[in-house]
Design a protein around this motif. Structure first.
Motif, PDB file in Angstrom:
ATOM      1  N   THR A 294      12.827  -9.007  -4.348  1.00 13.11           N
ATOM      2  CA  THR A 294      12.863  -8.246  -3.109  1.00 13.11           C
ATOM      3  C   THR A 294      12.327  -6.854  -3.430  1.00 13.11           C
ATOM      4  OG1 THR A 294      15.071  -7.286  -3.376  1.00 13.11           O
ATOM      5  CG2 THR A 294      14.935  -9.511  -2.444  1.00 13.11           C
ATOM      6  N   ALA A 295      12.091  -6.026  -2.410  1.00 14.38           N
ATOM      7  CA  ALA A 295      11.478  -4.734  -2.705  1.00 14.38           C
ATOM      8  C   ALA A 295      11.854  -3.663  -1.701  1.00 14.38           C
ATOM      9  CB  ALA A 295       9.955  -4.872  -2.743  1.00 14.38           C
ATOM     10  N   VAL A 296      12.030  -2.453  -2.224  1.00 15.27           N
ATOM     11  CA  VAL A 296      12.154  -1.236  -1.442  1.00 15.27           C
ATOM     12  C   VAL A 296      10.909  -0.406  -1.735  1.00 15.27           C
ATOM     13  CG1 VAL A 296      13.407   0.931  -1.137  1.00 15.27           C
ATOM     14  CG2 VAL A 296      14.670  -1.216  -1.410  1.00 15.27           C
ATOM     15  N   ILE A 297      10.253   0.086  -0.682  1.00 14.08           N
ATOM     16  CA  ILE A 297       9.011   0.838  -0.825  1.00 14.08           C
ATOM     17  C   ILE A 297       9.216   2.266  -0.353  1.00 14.08           C
ATOM     18  CG2 ILE A 297       6.606   1.046  -0.044  1.00 14.08           C
ATOM     19  CD1 ILE A 297       6.696  -1.975   0.561  1.00 14.08           C
ATOM     20  N   LYS A 298       8.663   3.225  -1.101  1.00 15.43           N
ATOM     21  CA  LYS A 298       8.550   4.597  -0.602  1.00 15.43           C
ATOM     22  C   LYS A 298       7.077   4.988  -0.624  1.00 15.43           C
ATOM     23  CE  LYS A 298       8.620   8.668  -2.226  1.00 15.43           C
ATOM     24  NZ  LYS A 298       7.633   9.245  -1.240  1.00 15.43           N
ATOM     25  N   PRO A 299       6.436   5.029   0.553  1.00 15.15           N
ATOM     26  CA  PRO A 299       5.031   5.454   0.597  1.00 15.15           C
ATOM     27  C   PRO A 299       4.910   6.945   0.295  1.00 15.15           C
ATOM     28  CG  PRO A 299       5.731   4.355   2.641  1.00 15.15           C
ATOM     29  CD  PRO A 299       6.955   4.702   1.872  1.00 15.15           C
ATOM     30  N   SER A 300       3.686   7.373   0.015  1.00 18.61           N
ATOM     31  CA  SER A 300       3.460   8.790  -0.272  1.00 18.61           C
ATOM     32  C   SER A 300       3.628   9.638   0.978  1.00 18.61           C
ATOM     33  CB  SER A 300       2.049   8.994  -0.827  1.00 18.61           C
ATOM     34  OG  SER A 300       1.767  10.375  -0.964  1.00 18.61           O
ATOM     35  N   GLU A 301       4.344  10.733   0.848  1.00 17.75           N
ATOM     36  CA  GLU A 301       4.524  11.670   1.948  1.00 17.75           C
ATOM     37  C   GLU A 301       3.254  12.483   2.210  1.00 17.75           C
ATOM     38  OE1 GLU A 301       5.765  13.874  -1.820  1.00 17.75           O
ATOM     39  OE2 GLU A 301       5.823  11.828  -1.009  1.00 17.75           O
ATOM     40  N   ASN A 302       2.311  12.437   1.281  1.00 17.22           N
ATOM     41  CA  ASN A 302       1.068  13.208   1.436  1.00 17.22           C
ATOM     42  C   ASN A 302       0.068  12.556   2.381  1.00 17.22           C
ATOM     43  OD1 ASN A 302       1.712  15.390  -0.382  1.00 17.22           O
ATOM     44  ND2 ASN A 302       1.495  13.906  -2.047  1.00 17.22           N
ATOM     45  N   THR A 303       0.295  11.289   2.726  1.00 18.35           N
ATOM     46  CA  THR A 303      -0.539  10.600   3.710  1.00 18.35           C
ATOM     47  C   THR A 303       0.384  10.050   4.799  1.00 18.35           C
ATOM     48  OG1 THR A 303      -0.485   8.701   2.194  1.00 18.35           O
ATOM     49  CG2 THR A 303      -2.496  10.013   2.232  1.00 18.35           C
ATOM     50  N   PRO A 304       0.892  10.922   5.653  1.00 20.60           N
ATOM     51  CA  PRO A 304       1.952  10.539   6.595  1.00 20.60           C
ATOM     52  C   PRO A 304       1.543   9.503   7.635  1.00 20.60           C
ATOM     53  CG  PRO A 304       1.125  12.749   7.082  1.00 20.60           C
ATOM     54  CD  PRO A 304       0.550  12.353   5.763  1.00 20.60           C
ATOM     55  N   HIS A 305       0.300   9.549   8.104  1.00 25.63           N
ATOM     56  CA  HIS A 305      -0.126   8.573   9.110  1.00 25.63           C
ATOM     57  C   HIS A 305      -0.204   7.177   8.506  1.00 25.63           C
ATOM     58  CE1 HIS A 305      -1.484  12.456  10.756  1.00 25.63           C
ATOM     59  NE2 HIS A 305      -1.254  11.906  11.935  1.00 25.63           N
ATOM     60  N   VAL A 306      -0.709   7.102   7.274  1.00 27.40           N
ATOM     61  CA  VAL A 306      -0.757   5.807   6.583  1.00 27.40           C
ATOM     62  C   VAL A 306       0.650   5.320   6.277  1.00 27.40           C
ATOM     63  CG1 VAL A 306      -1.601   4.550   4.572  1.00 27.40           C
ATOM     64  CG2 VAL A 306      -3.005   6.354   5.576  1.00 27.40           C
ATOM     65  N   ALA A 307       1.517   6.231   5.857  1.00 23.47           N
ATOM     66  CA  ALA A 307       2.893   5.859   5.534  1.00 23.47           C
ATOM     67  C   ALA A 307       3.586   5.217   6.738  1.00 23.47           C
ATOM     68  CB  ALA A 307       3.676   7.084   5.064  1.00 23.47           C
ATOM     69  N   GLN A 308       3.316   5.746   7.931  1.00 27.08           N
ATOM     70  CA  GLN A 308       3.926   5.172   9.123  1.00 27.08           C
ATOM     71  C   GLN A 308       3.382   3.773   9.413  1.00 27.08           C
ATOM     72  OE1 GLN A 308       6.571   6.440  11.014  1.00 27.08           O
ATOM     73  NE2 GLN A 308       6.447   4.281  11.645  1.00 27.08           N
ATOM     74  N   VAL A 309       2.077   3.579   9.195  1.00 30.24           N
ATOM     75  CA  VAL A 309       1.490   2.243   9.389  1.00 30.24           C
ATOM     76  C   VAL A 309       2.081   1.262   8.386  1.00 30.24           C
ATOM     77  CG1 VAL A 309      -0.637   0.884   9.328  1.00 30.24           C
ATOM     78  CG2 VAL A 309      -0.639   3.149  10.389  1.00 30.24           C
ATOM     79  N   ILE A 310       2.262   1.690   7.147  1.00 28.66           N
ATOM     80  CA  ILE A 310       2.884   0.839   6.132  1.00 28.66           C
ATOM     81  C   ILE A 310       4.276   0.408   6.590  1.00 28.66           C
ATOM     82  CG2 ILE A 310       3.902   0.858   3.801  1.00 28.66           C
ATOM     83  CD1 ILE A 310       1.484   2.552   2.920  1.00 28.66           C
ATOM     84  N   GLU A 311       5.036   1.346   7.106  1.00 23.11           N
ATOM     85  CA  GLU A 311       6.382   1.022   7.589  1.00 23.11           C
ATOM     86  C   GLU A 311       6.321   0.034   8.752  1.00 23.11           C
ATOM     87  OE1 GLU A 311      10.408   3.218   9.370  1.00 23.11           O
ATOM     88  OE2 GLU A 311       8.775   4.416   8.525  1.00 23.11           O
ATOM     89  N   ASP A 312       5.374   0.249   9.665  1.00 19.91           N
ATOM     90  CA  ASP A 312       5.237  -0.650  10.815  1.00 19.91           C
ATOM     91  C   ASP A 312       4.892  -2.069  10.370  1.00 19.91           C
ATOM     92  OD1 ASP A 312       5.736   1.525  12.433  1.00 19.91           O
ATOM     93  OD2 ASP A 312       3.623   1.861  12.948  1.00 19.91           O
TER      94      ASP A 312
END
Length: 439
Positions: A141-159
């Motif tokens: 299983t996995a927990v992900i933390k995207p980079s805060e430096n690319t916030p728009h991409v991070a939101q798409v990753i979460e979606d």
């Protein structure tokens, strides 16, 4: 970070622990179904991914699709096709038992459990989802933390993750240093980090305190050697492709060139001609955006420390975060630009008289993530590779090895530890457990 967020993270972590304990993730049919479903969801977000990458990093649609989306899809297809074959137990020879009884020996790929994947900003989609699908293929299983430096991409990753998975299987938490620091206090079973050596040390220290195994995908000053017999036209085109994609923000980008002194002027002339044609004056933003104004200032300081060595480019725009493709020549190891990984569109050029001189300098420094050599002499190229150490290497090319799911990718020494992609992701995210049975 609030107590509420901390409790939420702990809650999801415990849910994943419990879910992994049900053994469901170890079922091959489950793993395959999850990857197939993820592929459909991921592909459906292509437009959103490309739009977010354009906003955060200025990536063109063509570049975003090629280096961020297609590489993940290709790797998914390879995993889905071959997973059942790869995950089978491997039977090996057995040593005779003292009693004469029959002995059966094998090893299996056993998932670690709950993984923590820390994504970078430079290729925020590819370098977050490639390790994720490897972890899932292996049964984790996995927990992900995207980079805060690319916030728009991070939101798409979460979606994407929320649509494709239940949170007890895969979850995303946004945040920066504070959130990451808290996540690193949890007893994960495996950690996968892509980023700078500076932060890598912090991650490794946190892992060491709990004896958590991990992979570190870092970076370093990847050298490019251009020998006197190299095809300079091809060399320039291929070095440029590896250096200026993503505005130089690539962990395996050619960081500097060592060129034989006899062809240095010809190489520089080729570079100037190519850059004037490919990155003409009015296309300052063609190679993308630098991630932050702070990094632009850092890059600018290299030029300000030795302005007389800038022979092409050097323009930048703080407001738009664009930085021109830039060449520096007559550089030496005392220059500021040679003190650390550049991670930007500046390409310093050094010269050598004998290859021994160049290799002595290269091997006396931290081991790079990649090494590139351009030569028409196979024996020379093989000799350079044999006498150096790097995560990976290419002959008469740059960057292509990163996108191949047929090759293991990763660093060595200060450029990282652990290898992944394709079947190598299974090996990376699994404990190879030996089992011996006496009949």
């Amino acid at each position: 970070m609030t107590t509420e967020i901390q409790n939420r993270i702990k809650e999801v972590f415990e849910k994943q622990k419990d879910f992994f304990g049900t053994q469901a993730t170890k079922e091959i049919a489950f793993r395959k179904m999850q990857l197939q479903n993820f592929r459909k969801v991921f592909a459906s977000y292509t437009d959103a991914i490309c739009e977010a990458l354009q906003i955060d990093l200025g990536k063109s649609r063509a570049e975003a699709e090629y280096v961020e989306v297609q590489i993940v899809l290709n790797e998914l297809d390879d995993m889905i096709e071959h997973m059942e074959e790869w995950v089978k137990p491997t039977f090996v020879k057995s040593k005779p038992h003292a009693s004469g009884a029959e002995v059966i020996s094998k090893y299996i790929y056993e998932p670690y459990g709950v993984n923590y994947i820390i994504g970078p900003f430079n290729y925020p989609v590819q370098l977050t989802f490639s390790p994720l699908i490897g972890a899932l293929m292996a049964g984790n299983t996995a927990v992900i933390k995207p980079s805060e430096n690319t916030p728009h991409v991070a939101q798409v990753i979460e979606d994407i993750v929320k649509e494709a998975f239940h949170e007890e299987y895969v979850a995303v938490f946004q945040g920066a240093v504070e959130e990451n620091s808290f996540l690193l206090t949890l007893p994960f079973d495996y950690i996968f980090f892509t980023g700078s050596p500076k932060v890598g040390k912090i991650v490794m220290k946190a892992a060491a305190e709990q004896l958590i195994p991990l992979t570190l995908e870092l970076g370093g000053k990847s050298p490019t050697i251009v020998h006197q017999d190299a095809d300079l036209e091809k060399a320039v085109q291929r070095i440029a492709a590896g250096k200026w994609i993503n505005c130089g923000q690539t962990c395996v980008a050619p960081d500097y060139i060592y060129v034989h002194e006899s062809v240095k002027d010809a190489l520089v002339a080729q570079f100037k001609s190519y850059l004037k044609t490919t990155y003409h004056d009015e296309s300052l933003g063609k190679i993308g955006k630098i991630v932050s104004q702070q990094q632009i200032n850092n890059l600018a300081s290299y030029l300000e420390a030795a302005p007389e060595k800038v022979i092409y480019g050097g323009k930048y725009d703080l407001d738009t975060r664009h930085f021109e493709a830039t060449l520096m020549t007559d550089v030496n190891w005392d220059d500021a630009v040679m003190q650390q990984e550049i991670f930007g569109p500046i390409l310093p050029i050094l010269t050598y008289h004998t290859i021994d001189e160049a290799l002595k300098e290269i091997t006396s420094r931290p081991k790079p993530l990649a090494l590139y050599v351009f030569s028409e002499d196979q024996k020379f190229a093989d000799d350079v590779i044999a006498r150096t150490t790097s995560g990976d290497a290419e002959i008469n090319s740059t960057l292509i090895h990163v996108g191949s799911h047929y090759l293991p990718f990763g660093g060595v020494g200060t450029s990282g530890m652990g290898k992944y992609h394709g079947k190598f992701s299974l090996e990376n995210f699994s404990h190879q457990r030996s089992i011996l049975q006496v009949m």
